[in-house]
Design a protein around this motif. Structure first.
Motif, PDB file in Angstrom:
ATOM      1  N   LYS A 111     -34.803  21.052 -11.012  1.00 23.68           N
ATOM      2  CA  LYS A 111     -36.010  21.540 -10.384  1.00 23.68           C
ATOM      3  C   LYS A 111     -36.646  22.728 -11.096  1.00 23.68           C
ATOM      4  O   LYS A 111     -37.684  23.344 -10.490  1.00 23.68           O
ATOM      5  CB  LYS A 111     -35.450  22.257  -8.989  1.00 23.68           C
ATOM      6  CG  LYS A 111     -35.181  21.018  -7.782  1.00 23.68           C
ATOM      7  CD  LYS A 111     -34.666  21.404  -6.479  1.00 23.68           C
ATOM      8  CE  LYS A 111     -34.241  20.412  -5.577  1.00 23.68           C
ATOM      9  NZ  LYS A 111     -33.880  21.012  -4.319  1.00 23.68           N
ATOM     10  N   GLU A 226     -42.573  20.004  -1.820  1.00 22.79           N
ATOM     11  CA  GLU A 226     -42.212  18.767  -2.358  1.00 22.79           C
ATOM     12  C   GLU A 226     -40.700  19.042  -3.452  1.00 22.79           C
ATOM     13  O   GLU A 226     -39.904  18.156  -3.311  1.00 22.79           O
ATOM     14  CB  GLU A 226     -43.286  18.192  -3.278  1.00 22.79           C
ATOM     15  CG  GLU A 226     -44.541  17.570  -2.557  1.00 22.79           C
ATOM     16  CD  GLU A 226     -45.775  17.317  -3.428  1.00 22.79           C
ATOM     17  OE1 GLU A 226     -46.347  16.347  -2.931  1.00 22.79           O
ATOM     18  OE2 GLU A 226     -45.948  17.831  -4.374  1.00 22.79           O
ATOM     19  N   LYS A 229     -37.700  19.190  -1.429  1.00 27.84           N
ATOM     20  CA  LYS A 229     -37.227  17.932  -1.033  1.00 27.84           C
ATOM     21  C   LYS A 229     -36.339  16.965  -2.208  1.00 27.84           C
ATOM     22  O   LYS A 229     -35.720  15.935  -1.637  1.00 27.84           O
ATOM     23  CB  LYS A 229     -38.043  17.071  -0.266  1.00 27.84           C
ATOM     24  CG  LYS A 229     -38.729  17.724   0.927  1.00 27.84           C
ATOM     25  CD  LYS A 229     -39.745  16.909   1.413  1.00 27.84           C
ATOM     26  CE  LYS A 229     -40.553  17.751   2.737  1.00 27.84           C
ATOM     27  NZ  LYS A 229     -41.621  16.923   3.413  1.00 27.84           N
TER      28      LYS A 229
END
Length: 334
Positions: A111, A226, A229
């Motif tokens: 991420k 987004e 998730k």
């Protein structure tokens, strides 16, 4: 190539590379300040004998989280009208690629916004390796500041703030990274070679320049919603599943320096208005992913000064320290 042949190749490479560790490493004022081992310790966070030995046991390395895949490179034949580089006269050249994250944590989350792409391109007229990232500026222009940066970032928020307050190049790097979006895939990034190389022209002049890869499919960035998730491991599967259907493609360019541009300072980003030359197209399609050279590419190093005829290194101290540092890290993992 069999596994035994690959092992022999790796040993031969090691023996031929160990001499690099004896090269002096110079700081900005041309005095020897840090050994190669000290620079690797700074990157790995192993400042003493105990931590260094512990690191060797777990084969500690930078860019620990990553994977290898394969493809091809198709040179732009029109490049030879400007530059004299025989390597790029071959119509198609095999590529082994490693995509990775920065840092020594093999379980790092995908991420973050950092993305790295390294390439081995082995042709009939030699070989070339690339070491690139999706950050256009570098955080240091001499080995003293590189050493300090690596040690300070290991101190967390306090160390990062110290760098912002005391090292302008580090602050500019952090400012860049903090506004950089997080891409949905490795294939949706521009990748930059921050160091300069010297290219031979058809008139036998020298043209300084820097590499960069432009994704043909463009950007595809994740919103905060987004990204929230997404699992911590999505980049490998996203790329490998995608290239089964449609290759990941980048155009490789050389951005040429203009008179007055600083050649040996990777913290300085040259303007987008600089002339660029299309070198060719990188196509990652996974076609040789089962070959030993691909499957075991993570056990080797990507040598950015392994260059074919017509390309030579600049005097950038960061560039010239890369290969011996990579070899030192490689030796520790044997």
């Amino acid at each position: 190539m069999t596994n035994s042949q690959f092992t022999l190749l790796k040993k031969t490479f090691l023996l031929s590379s160990l001499s690099l560790l004896a090269l002096p490493v110079f700081s900005a004022d041309n005095s020897t300040q840090h050994t190669i081992a000290e620079l690797v310790d700074a990157v790995n966070g192993t400042p003493d004998k105990a931590s260094r030995e512990a690191g060797k046991k777990v084969k500690l390395r930078n860019h620990a989280k990553g994977f290898c895949t394969s493809g091809k490179f198709e040179p732009n034949m029109a490049l030879q009208e400007t530059l004299n580089i025989p390597f790029f006269k071959q119509e198609e050249i095999n590529v082994v690629a490693r995509f990775s994250l920065g840092g020594t944590n093999i379980n790092a989350s995908d991420k973050g916004s950092g993305r790295f792409m390294s390439l081995k391109i082995d042709g009939d007229a030699g070989s070339i390796n690339f070491v690139t990232s999706n950050a256009q500026p570098f955080f240091a222009n001499n080995l003293d500041d590189f050493f300090i940066f690596q040690n300070k970032v290991k101190q967390g928020a306090a160390g990062k703030q110290w760098l912002k307050d005391n090292k302008p190049h580090a602050k500019a790097f952090f400012d860049y990274v903090e506004q950089r979006p997080t891409s949905a895939s490795f294939e949706n990034n521009r990748y930059f070679g921050v160091n300069s190389f010297l290219f031979k022209t058809q008139k036998n002049d020298i043209a300084p320049g820097r590499w960069f890869f432009e994704p043909v499919k463009g950007d595809n960035n994740l919103s905060k919603a987004e990204l929230a998730k997404m699992p911590d491991d999505f980049l490998k599967e996203t790329l490998l599943s995608s290239i089964e259907k449609d290759p990941a493609v980048w155009n490789l360019y050389i951005k040429l320096a203009q008179a007055g541009d600083e050649i040996n300072d990777p913290t300085i980003v040259w303007p987008e208005s600089r002339q660029r030359l299309l070198v060719g197209q990188l196509i990652i399609n996974g076609e040789r992913d089962k070959a030993p050279l691909t499957q075991q590419c993570g056990d080797t190093i990507f040598n950015p000064v392994l260059l074919p005829e017509g390309i030579s290194v600049s005097a950038d101290p960061i560039l010239n320290a890369r290969t011996p540092a990579y070899v030192e890290s490689f030796v520790r993992r044997l």
